[in-house]
Structure formats: C-alpha cells, structure tokens
Write a protein that holds these residues in place. Structure first.
Motif, PDB file in Angstrom:
ATOM      1  N   ILE A 276     -25.182  27.179  51.027  1.00  0.00           N
ATOM      2  CA  ILE A 276     -26.523  27.473  50.559  1.00  0.00           C
ATOM      3  C   ILE A 276     -27.214  28.253  51.646  1.00  0.00           C
ATOM      4  N   LYS A 277     -27.057  27.676  52.925  1.00  0.00           N
ATOM      5  CA  LYS A 277     -27.843  28.367  53.789  1.00  0.00           C
ATOM      6  C   LYS A 277     -27.277  29.738  54.133  1.00  0.00           C
ATOM      7  N   SER A 278     -26.008  30.077  53.984  1.00  0.00           N
ATOM      8  CA  SER A 278     -25.319  31.398  54.223  1.00  0.00           C
ATOM      9  C   SER A 278     -26.042  32.295  53.179  1.00  0.00           C
ATOM     10  N   ILE A 279     -26.061  31.726  52.040  1.00  0.00           N
ATOM     11  CA  ILE A 279     -26.521  32.630  50.588  1.00  0.00           C
ATOM     12  C   ILE A 279     -28.156  32.855  50.835  1.00  0.00           C
ATOM     13  N   LYS A 280     -28.814  31.991  51.448  1.00  0.00           N
ATOM     14  CA  LYS A 280     -30.180  32.282  51.713  1.00  0.00           C
ATOM     15  C   LYS A 280     -30.452  33.220  52.696  1.00  0.00           C
TER      16      LYS A 280
ATOM     17  N   ASN B 130     -31.613  38.777  54.420  1.00  0.00           N
ATOM     18  CA  ASN B 130     -31.384  40.030  54.936  1.00  0.00           C
ATOM     19  C   ASN B 130     -31.076  41.040  54.148  1.00  0.00           C
ATOM     20  N   THR B 131     -30.843  40.872  52.735  1.00  0.00           N
ATOM     21  CA  THR B 131     -30.738  42.081  51.841  1.00  0.00           C
ATOM     22  C   THR B 131     -32.001  42.506  51.507  1.00  0.00           C
ATOM     23  N   TYR B 132     -32.986  41.281  51.274  1.00  0.00           N
ATOM     24  CA  TYR B 132     -34.325  41.849  50.883  1.00  0.00           C
ATOM     25  C   TYR B 132     -35.019  42.550  52.018  1.00  0.00           C
TER      26      TYR B 132
END
Length: 166
Positions: free
Chosen positions: A9-13, A18-20
């Motif tokens: 979950i932390k890596s997805i966030k 970063n993408t945003y």
C-alpha cells in the motif's frame, strides 16, 4: 493485515504521488510562465497617465450609478482619518469595481506613485470626460483639526444634473 500488505500500500501510494507530480509539474511551470508574462505586459502598460484615464472612467461610472448623490469629496493631506474621509490611495479602490481593469492596472503602480500629482491627473481626465463632469478645488475641510494632518486642499468632483433650460 500482514506487514507485506502495508508495504505494498505504501509503495502504491508513493508511486501514485510521484506520477501525479510528474504529470502536474509541466502544467504548473507553464502556468507560472504565462502569469509572469501577463504581469510583465501589465507593468509595461501601467503608466500613470494610462491608469489615470482608466480610473477617471471608472469613477464616472461609479458616480453615475451610485444612489448616494452626484458629487464626492477627496481630501489631499499628509494624513486623513480613514473612517470619515477618502485619501487618494483609498479612492482608487473605493471608486472602482472589484474586477475592473483600472483597479488591476492601478495595483501594479507602487504606492509612492499614487500621490497628489497622480490624483491631479485623474481629476484632469475626469473633467475631460464630457460636459456634465466637473472638478473644483475647495477648502471645505480646512477647519477640521482633529482628523486631518498636513491639509492641502479638497477635490470636489461629480456629475452635473441634466436640467432642461426653458
């Protein structure tokens, strides 16, 4: 939940964040450049004569549309009590609409540029608008000693009533 789930979950966030930022940064950069360009153009146009012309038209519209009367007094002095009288710097914001071009361009001028000479330009332009506008210099508030310091004179300006002469 397992600790591995928390890590995912932390890596997805973090990857979404970063993408945003990668997607939004170019947009923010372009908006910043456009705003700086607009401000630079506005600053070039903001000569006291141009601002005085715009302000005189706004003041004319304000006086014609206000229900308070057809004349106004602005006191030229070193210090004016802000509750009772209008000084030149406050008159710019008082006589113009919130989204008017005159106010926007007038704010680009520095406070030291908005002085007695600038307001004299505004009054000259106001007097030239049409035959119904008038500007008089009077000593109406000369006797007020508690509210005004360094009194010079008062501008009495407004719009004459349209009377039919028979």
């Amino acid at each position: 939940m397992k600790p591995s789930t928390h890590k995912r979950i932390k890596s997805i966030k973090s990857s979404l964040r970063n993408t945003y930022y990668k997607a939004v940064y170019p947009l923010a950069w372009v908006i910043d450049k456009v705003e700086k360009y607009k401000y630079k153009r506005l600053k070039l146009n903001a000569t006291p004569e141009y601002v005085a012309k715009l302000l005189s038209k706004d003041i004319y519209k304000y006086i014609c549309k206000s229900s308070y009367g057809n004349d106004v007094y602005v006191v030229i002095a070193d210090y004016v009590n802000r509750e009772n009288y209008i000084d030149p710097y406050r008159a710019i914001e008082y006589f113009t609409k919130f989204k008017s071009k005159a106010r926007k361009v007038g704010r680009v001028l520095e406070r030291r540029d908005v002085n007695e000479d600038f307001f004299k330009l505004v009054m000259e332009e106001f007097n030239k608008i049409n035959i119904y506008t008038f500007v008089n210099i009077v000593d109406k508030h000369k006797q007020d000693k508690w509210d005004i310091k360094g009194y010079k004179y008062t501008y009495h300006f407004g719009v004459k009533e349209n009377k039919v002469i028979e």
